[in-house]
Design a protein around this motif. Structure first.
Motif, short mmCIF file in Angstrom:
data_model
loop_
_atom_site.label_atom_id
_atom_site.label_comp_id
_atom_site.label_asym_id
_atom_site.label_seq_id
_atom_site.Cartn_x
_atom_site.Cartn_y
_atom_site.Cartn_z
N LYS A 254 0.82 -1.05 -0.01
CA LYS A 254 -0.10 0.05 -0.23
C LYS A 254 0.63 1.43 0.01
O LYS A 254 0.49 2.29 -0.76
CB LYS A 254 -0.78 0.19 1.27
N TYR A 255 1.86 1.41 0.88
CA TYR A 255 2.72 2.57 0.97
C TYR A 255 3.78 2.62 0.20
O TYR A 255 4.28 3.80 -0.31
CB TYR A 255 3.22 2.59 2.45
N TYR B 76 6.86 11.76 5.38
CA TYR B 76 5.64 11.28 5.99
C TYR B 76 4.58 11.95 5.47
O TYR B 76 3.41 11.53 5.06
CB TYR B 76 5.68 11.32 7.47
N LYS C 160 1.22 10.69 3.35
CA LYS C 160 0.22 10.88 3.96
C LYS C 160 -0.79 11.90 3.12
O LYS C 160 -2.16 11.27 2.82
CB LYS C 160 0.15 11.70 5.19
N LEU D 198 -2.09 9.11 0.32
CA LEU D 198 -3.25 8.44 0.67
C LEU D 198 -4.19 8.79 1.84
O LEU D 198 -3.66 9.55 2.96
CB LEU D 198 -2.61 6.97 1.34
N THR E 74 -4.49 7.09 6.17
CA THR E 74 -3.18 6.84 6.90
C THR E 74 -3.61 6.75 8.56
O THR E 74 -3.72 7.90 9.04
CB THR E 74 -2.17 7.58 6.62
N SER E 75 -3.76 5.91 8.84
CA SER E 75 -3.90 5.82 10.41
C SER E 75 -2.50 6.14 11.11
O SER E 75 -1.75 5.58 10.82
CB SER E 75 -4.76 4.33 10.86
N ASP F 198 -0.64 2.90 11.05
CA ASP F 198 -0.19 2.54 9.90
C ASP F 198 1.37 3.20 9.77
O ASP F 198 2.25 3.12 9.40
CB ASP F 198 -0.94 2.61 8.80
N TYR F 199 1.07 4.74 10.53
CA TYR F 199 2.27 5.48 10.33
C TYR F 199 3.21 4.80 11.30
O TYR F 199 4.50 4.65 11.00
CB TYR F 199 1.84 6.73 11.24
N ILE G 125 5.50 3.83 8.18
CA ILE G 125 6.32 5.04 7.74
C ILE G 125 7.38 5.49 8.94
O ILE G 125 8.48 5.51 8.39
CB ILE G 125 5.36 6.29 7.71
#
Length: 128
Positions: free
Chosen positions: A37-38, A98, A102, A105, A108-109, A112-113, A117
Motif C-alpha cells: 500500500k505505502y 511522511y 499521508k 493516501l 493513513t492511521s 499505519d504510521y 512510515i
C-alpha cells in the motif's frame, strides 16, 4: 527491543517485516499489505521475515538483497550512512517523507504510521 539502525538509517527494530516483530502469519499478511500500500512493494506474505541488513550470515533472509546502500557501506567499512560525509543520490532516493505519503493516501492511521512510515523516516536521522 534494542534500537537497531540499518546501513541506510532505517529502524529495523520498528519495521513490520523484521523477524522479531513477526509473531504470526497474520503479522506477515499485515506487513505485506502495508508495504504494498505505502511503497508498492509486492512481497509475498511467506517472504515477510527479515533478519535485517546488518546480518552478515548469507543464509539468513534479508528483504532487500540487492540494496546498493548496503554494499556501499560495507565497501567503505562504515557502520551506516549516518557516519558518511556525503548524502548521496542512492540514499536520497530512499528518504521517506511522511507528509507526502499521508497526502497521497487518505486513510493513513496512527497505527499505519507506526508500522509503515516511522521505521523508514531516516531523513530525520540525517540532520547533519
Amino acid at each position: 527491543m534494542k534500537k537497531m539502525i540499518s546501513y541506510c538509517g532505517y529502524r529495523c527494530d520498528l519495521c513490520s517485516a523484521y523477524r522479531k516483530n513477526i509473531n504470526s502469519k497474520a503479522d506477515q499478511r499485515d506487513a505485506s499489505k502495508g508495504l504494498s500500500k505505502y511503497y508498492g512493494l509486492n512481497i509475498p506474505t511467506e517472504e515477510i521475515y527479515c533478519y535485517g541488513c546488518l546480518n552478515q550470515n548469507k543464509d539468513l533472509r534479508i528483504i532487500d538483497k540487492s540494496c546498493s546502500i548496503r554494499s556501499c557501506v560495507l565497501e567503505q567499512g562504515l557502520d551506516n550512512c549516518l557516519v558518511c560525509d556525503d548524502v548521496c543520490k542512492k540514499l536520497e532516493e530512499r528518504f521517506i517523507n511522511y507528509q507526502k505519503v499521508k497526502d497521497s493516501l487518505s486513510d493513513t492511521s496512527k497505527d499505519d504510521y507506526q508500522k509503515f512510515i516511522k521505521p523508514y523516516e531516516m531523513k530525520k536521522r540525517y540532520s547533519k
